[in-house]
Design a protein around this motif. Structure first.
Motif, PDB file in Angstrom:
ATOM      1  N   ASP A 126       0.973  -1.191  -0.144  1.00  0.00           N
ATOM      2  CA  ASP A 126       0.051  -0.025   0.176  1.00  0.00           C
ATOM      3  C   ASP A 126       0.897   1.202  -0.074  1.00  0.00           C
ATOM      4  OD1 ASP A 126      -2.496  -1.288  -0.007  1.00  0.00           O
ATOM      5  OD2 ASP A 126      -2.177  -1.554   2.134  1.00  0.00           O
ATOM      6  N   ALA A 127       0.553   2.252  -0.917  1.00  0.00           N
ATOM      7  CA  ALA A 127       1.276   3.407  -0.910  1.00  0.00           C
ATOM      8  C   ALA A 127       0.123   4.426  -1.149  1.00  0.00           C
ATOM      9  CB  ALA A 127       2.409   3.422  -1.757  1.00  0.00           C
ATOM     10  N   MET A 128       0.326   5.541  -0.230  1.00  0.00           N
ATOM     11  CA  MET A 128      -0.621   6.766  -0.342  1.00  0.00           C
ATOM     12  C   MET A 128      -0.323   7.500  -1.804  1.00  0.00           C
ATOM     13  SD  MET A 128      -2.948   7.821   1.734  1.00  0.00           S
ATOM     14  CE  MET A 128      -2.769   9.343   1.967  1.00  0.00           C
ATOM     15  N   PRO A 129      -1.086   7.817  -2.598  1.00  0.00           N
ATOM     16  CA  PRO A 129      -0.782   8.322  -4.023  1.00  0.00           C
ATOM     17  C   PRO A 129      -0.745   9.997  -3.537  1.00  0.00           C
ATOM     18  CG  PRO A 129      -3.241   7.774  -3.792  1.00  0.00           C
ATOM     19  CD  PRO A 129      -2.729   7.415  -2.570  1.00  0.00           C
ATOM     20  N   GLY A 130       0.031  10.590  -4.444  1.00  0.00           N
ATOM     21  CA  GLY A 130       0.255  11.944  -4.069  1.00  0.00           C
ATOM     22  C   GLY A 130       0.352  12.747  -5.405  1.00  0.00           C
ATOM     23  N   GLY A 131       0.905  13.933  -5.480  1.00  0.00           N
ATOM     24  CA  GLY A 131       1.302  14.739  -6.624  1.00  0.00           C
ATOM     25  C   GLY A 131       2.375  15.730  -5.930  1.00  0.00           C
ATOM     26  N   PHE A 132       3.173  16.497  -6.852  1.00  0.00           N
ATOM     27  CA  PHE A 132       4.416  17.279  -6.337  1.00  0.00           C
ATOM     28  C   PHE A 132       4.004  18.764  -6.608  1.00  0.00           C
ATOM     29  CE2 PHE A 132       6.240  13.090  -7.016  1.00  0.00           C
ATOM     30  CZ  PHE A 132       7.112  12.935  -5.840  1.00  0.00           C
ATOM     31  N   TRP A 133       4.455  19.441  -5.807  1.00  0.00           N
ATOM     32  CA  TRP A 133       4.651  20.936  -5.753  1.00  0.00           C
ATOM     33  C   TRP A 133       5.950  21.151  -5.800  1.00  0.00           C
ATOM     34  CZ3 TRP A 133       6.303  24.855  -2.630  1.00  0.00           C
ATOM     35  CH2 TRP A 133       5.868  26.089  -3.193  1.00  0.00           C
ATOM     36  N   LEU A 134       6.425  21.728  -6.914  1.00  0.00           N
ATOM     37  CA  LEU A 134       7.979  22.163  -6.881  1.00  0.00           C
ATOM     38  C   LEU A 134       7.929  23.578  -7.057  1.00  0.00           C
ATOM     39  CD1 LEU A 134       8.986  19.726  -9.751  1.00  0.00           C
ATOM     40  CD2 LEU A 134       8.789  19.339  -7.390  1.00  0.00           C
ATOM     41  N   ALA A 135       8.833  24.213  -6.123  1.00  0.00           N
ATOM     42  CA  ALA A 135       9.455  25.535  -6.180  1.00  0.00           C
ATOM     43  C   ALA A 135      10.796  25.722  -6.694  1.00  0.00           C
ATOM     44  CB  ALA A 135       9.278  26.454  -4.721  1.00  0.00           C
ATOM     45  N   LEU A 136      10.910  26.073  -7.979  1.00  0.00           N
ATOM     46  CA  LEU A 136      12.045  26.014  -8.791  1.00  0.00           C
ATOM     47  C   LEU A 136      12.609  27.638  -8.835  1.00  0.00           C
ATOM     48  CD1 LEU A 136      10.880  23.619 -11.693  1.00  0.00           C
ATOM     49  CD2 LEU A 136      12.300  23.091  -9.562  1.00  0.00           C
ATOM     50  N   ASP A 137      13.678  27.788  -9.224  1.00  0.00           N
ATOM     51  CA  ASP A 137      14.142  29.078  -9.650  1.00  0.00           C
ATOM     52  C   ASP A 137      13.498  29.194 -11.069  1.00  0.00           C
ATOM     53  OD1 ASP A 137      15.666  29.619  -7.454  1.00  0.00           O
ATOM     54  OD2 ASP A 137      17.615  29.087  -8.905  1.00  0.00           O
ATOM     55  N   GLY A 138      12.846  30.388 -11.103  1.00  0.00           N
ATOM     56  CA  GLY A 138      11.905  30.649 -12.466  1.00  0.00           C
ATOM     57  C   GLY A 138      10.508  30.276 -12.341  1.00  0.00           C
ATOM     58  N   GLY A 139       9.904  29.523 -11.409  1.00  0.00           N
ATOM     59  CA  GLY A 139       8.621  29.103 -11.388  1.00  0.00           C
ATOM     60  C   GLY A 139       7.928  27.941 -10.490  1.00  0.00           C
ATOM     61  N   ARG A 140       6.878  27.931 -10.182  1.00  0.00           N
ATOM     62  CA  ARG A 140       6.305  26.814  -9.479  1.00  0.00           C
ATOM     63  C   ARG A 140       5.403  26.203 -10.215  1.00  0.00           C
ATOM     64  NH1 ARG A 140       3.760  31.329  -5.702  1.00  0.00           N
ATOM     65  NH2 ARG A 140       3.329  31.944  -8.049  1.00  0.00           N
ATOM     66  N   LEU A 141       5.824  24.578 -10.013  1.00  0.00           N
ATOM     67  CA  LEU A 141       4.983  23.819 -10.835  1.00  0.00           C
ATOM     68  C   LEU A 141       4.325  22.914  -9.845  1.00  0.00           C
ATOM     69  CD1 LEU A 141       5.109  22.391 -13.882  1.00  0.00           C
ATOM     70  CD2 LEU A 141       6.700  20.860 -12.855  1.00  0.00           C
ATOM     71  N   TYR A 142       3.001  22.275 -10.369  1.00  0.00           N
ATOM     72  CA  TYR A 142       2.286  21.461  -9.906  1.00  0.00           C
ATOM     73  C   TYR A 142       1.915  20.247 -10.666  1.00  0.00           C
ATOM     74  CZ  TYR A 142      -2.054  19.522  -7.548  1.00  0.00           C
ATOM     75  OH  TYR A 142      -3.047  18.788  -6.937  1.00  0.00           O
ATOM     76  N   HIS A 143       2.242  19.176 -10.442  1.00  0.00           N
ATOM     77  CA  HIS A 143       1.966  17.905 -11.071  1.00  0.00           C
ATOM     78  C   HIS A 143       0.879  17.188 -10.170  1.00  0.00           C
ATOM     79  CE1 HIS A 143       2.138  13.897 -12.834  1.00  0.00           C
ATOM     80  NE2 HIS A 143       2.847  14.262 -13.796  1.00  0.00           N
ATOM     81  N   ALA A 144      -0.195  17.225 -10.520  1.00  0.00           N
ATOM     82  CA  ALA A 144      -1.492  16.654  -9.663  1.00  0.00           C
ATOM     83  C   ALA A 144      -1.170  15.225  -9.312  1.00  0.00           C
ATOM     84  CB  ALA A 144      -2.797  17.162 -10.281  1.00  0.00           C
ATOM     85  N   GLY A 145      -0.696  14.385 -10.255  1.00  0.00           N
ATOM     86  CA  GLY A 145      -0.664  12.768 -10.223  1.00  0.00           C
ATOM     87  C   GLY A 145      -1.862  12.324 -10.790  1.00  0.00           C
ATOM     88  N   ASP A 146      -2.315  11.428 -10.258  1.00  0.00           N
ATOM     89  CA  ASP A 146      -3.646  11.045 -10.687  1.00  0.00           C
ATOM     90  C   ASP A 146      -4.650  11.131  -9.446  1.00  0.00           C
ATOM     91  OD1 ASP A 146      -2.870   9.710 -12.846  1.00  0.00           O
ATOM     92  OD2 ASP A 146      -3.301   7.783 -12.237  1.00  0.00           O
ATOM     93  N   THR A 147      -5.781  11.858  -9.708  1.00  0.00           N
ATOM     94  CA  THR A 147      -6.555  12.274  -8.574  1.00  0.00           C
ATOM     95  C   THR A 147      -7.935  12.885  -8.939  1.00  0.00           C
ATOM     96  OG1 THR A 147      -6.843  14.165  -6.575  1.00  0.00           O
ATOM     97  CG2 THR A 147      -5.896  15.002  -8.647  1.00  0.00           C
ATOM     98  N   ALA A 148      -8.819  12.733  -8.051  1.00  0.00           N
ATOM     99  CA  ALA A 148     -10.282  13.223  -8.062  1.00  0.00           C
ATOM    100  C   ALA A 148     -10.111  14.664  -8.019  1.00  0.00           C
ATOM    101  CB  ALA A 148     -11.120  12.673  -7.107  1.00  0.00           C
ATOM    102  N   LEU A 149     -11.234  15.558  -8.345  1.00  0.00           N
ATOM    103  CA  LEU A 149     -11.070  16.741  -7.804  1.00  0.00           C
ATOM    104  C   LEU A 149     -11.417  17.053  -6.279  1.00  0.00           C
ATOM    105  CD1 LEU A 149     -11.597  19.807  -8.517  1.00  0.00           C
ATOM    106  CD2 LEU A 149     -13.977  19.311  -8.472  1.00  0.00           C
ATOM    107  N   ILE A 150     -10.374  17.450  -5.770  1.00  0.00           N
ATOM    108  CA  ILE A 150     -10.492  17.566  -3.968  1.00  0.00           C
ATOM    109  C   ILE A 150     -10.350  19.287  -3.734  1.00  0.00           C
ATOM    110  CG2 ILE A 150      -9.425  15.317  -3.367  1.00  0.00           C
ATOM    111  CD1 ILE A 150      -6.856  16.510  -3.181  1.00  0.00           C
ATOM    112  N   THR A 151     -11.019  19.580  -2.470  1.00  0.00           N
ATOM    113  CA  THR A 151     -11.062  20.859  -2.137  1.00  0.00           C
ATOM    114  C   THR A 151      -9.750  21.316  -1.591  1.00  0.00           C
ATOM    115  OG1 THR A 151     -11.972  20.074  -0.250  1.00  0.00           O
ATOM    116  CG2 THR A 151     -13.488  21.156  -1.629  1.00  0.00           C
TER     117      THR A 151
END
Ligand code: NI
Ligand code: MN
Length: 229
Positions: A126-151
């Motif tokens: 078992d492993a909790m699914p997630g996404g990634f929020w990356l703060a890079l020099d030049g910008g912030r990137l969000y890869h949501a992974g596989d997910t439902a719409l969540i508040t």
């Protein structure tokens, strides 16, 4: 400027301003949309993996072993990768809500509402699914992974420059929910992903663009195509 390259499905390459090379959710060899194969990689610094389903994780271990990259993922996936022969000093575990300052920038795992199994020849964990929020020099990137719409996505509002959102429906958000996610997050730019790989997730990304309307810019990338931000 960081350069993001789409390889089909949820697989992206990312090269930072400093030249650090990252792959997110590596699925190359069996990915019908991919423009690359694992054997095309000689040098790579980091592999980020949102969850353990094969269409996100299948090439994580081969790619990490081949290139000497460090695998960054949930504790359970990292532990699983170690049982598959990835050396412990090239594994970095995170948990949802936790982040770490890497040489390429700050990476945090974000919540995703999705399935939890990692499959492999040694069984499954078992492993909790997630996404990634990356703060890079030049910008912030969000890869949501596989997910439902969540508040919880509302917590990202004002903190994302480029959002990578699944639109395929069936296993993840479809176009309508993904457009609502854009309202929650208010990124500058959205790149749709996780669609058209197989019949169950066929979508028209232009329809998604229409649903997003004026809320954000939408860029539709073909496999092999890049975006600088
Ligand atoms: Ni999945
Ligand atoms: Mn998937």
């Amino acid at each position: 400027m960081p350069e993001l390259t789409y390889h089909g499905h949820a697989t992206f390459g990312l090269t930072t301003e400093e030249g650090i090379r990252i792959v997110i959710d590596p699925w190359f060899d069996e990915n019908p949309l991919s423009d690359l194969r694992v054997e095309d990689f000689d040098a790579l610094d980091y592999v980020l993996c949102t969850h353990g389903h094969p269409d996100h994780f299948a090439d994580a271990v081969p790619l990490t072993k081949r290139t000497g990259a460090t695998l960054v993922s949930s504790f359970e996936i990292v532990e699983f990768a170690e049982t598959r022969g990835v050396p412990g000093d090239r594994l970095h575990p995170l948990s949802i809500g936790g982040g770490h300052r890497f040489p390429f920038g700050y990476a945090k795992m974000t919540p995703a509402l999705h399935g939890t199994r990692v499959h492999g020849s040694e069984g499954r964990v078992d492993a909790m699914p997630g996404g990634f929020w990356l703060a890079l020099d030049g910008g912030r990137l969000y890869h949501a992974g596989d997910t439902a719409l969540i508040t919880d996505m509302q917590l990202l509002r004002g903190r994302v420059d480029v959002a990578l959102l699944p639109i395929g429906d069936n296993f993840t958000m479809g176009p309508e929910d993904a457009a609502r996610a854009v309202e929650f997050i208010e990124p500058d730019l959205v790149i749709p992903m996780h669609y058209d790989t197989f019949d169950l997730i066929r979508q028209d990304p232009d329809e998604f663009r229409e649903l997003v309307g004026e809320t954000a810019r939408v860029r539709i990338l073909s496999p092999g195509e890049s975006h600088r931000f």
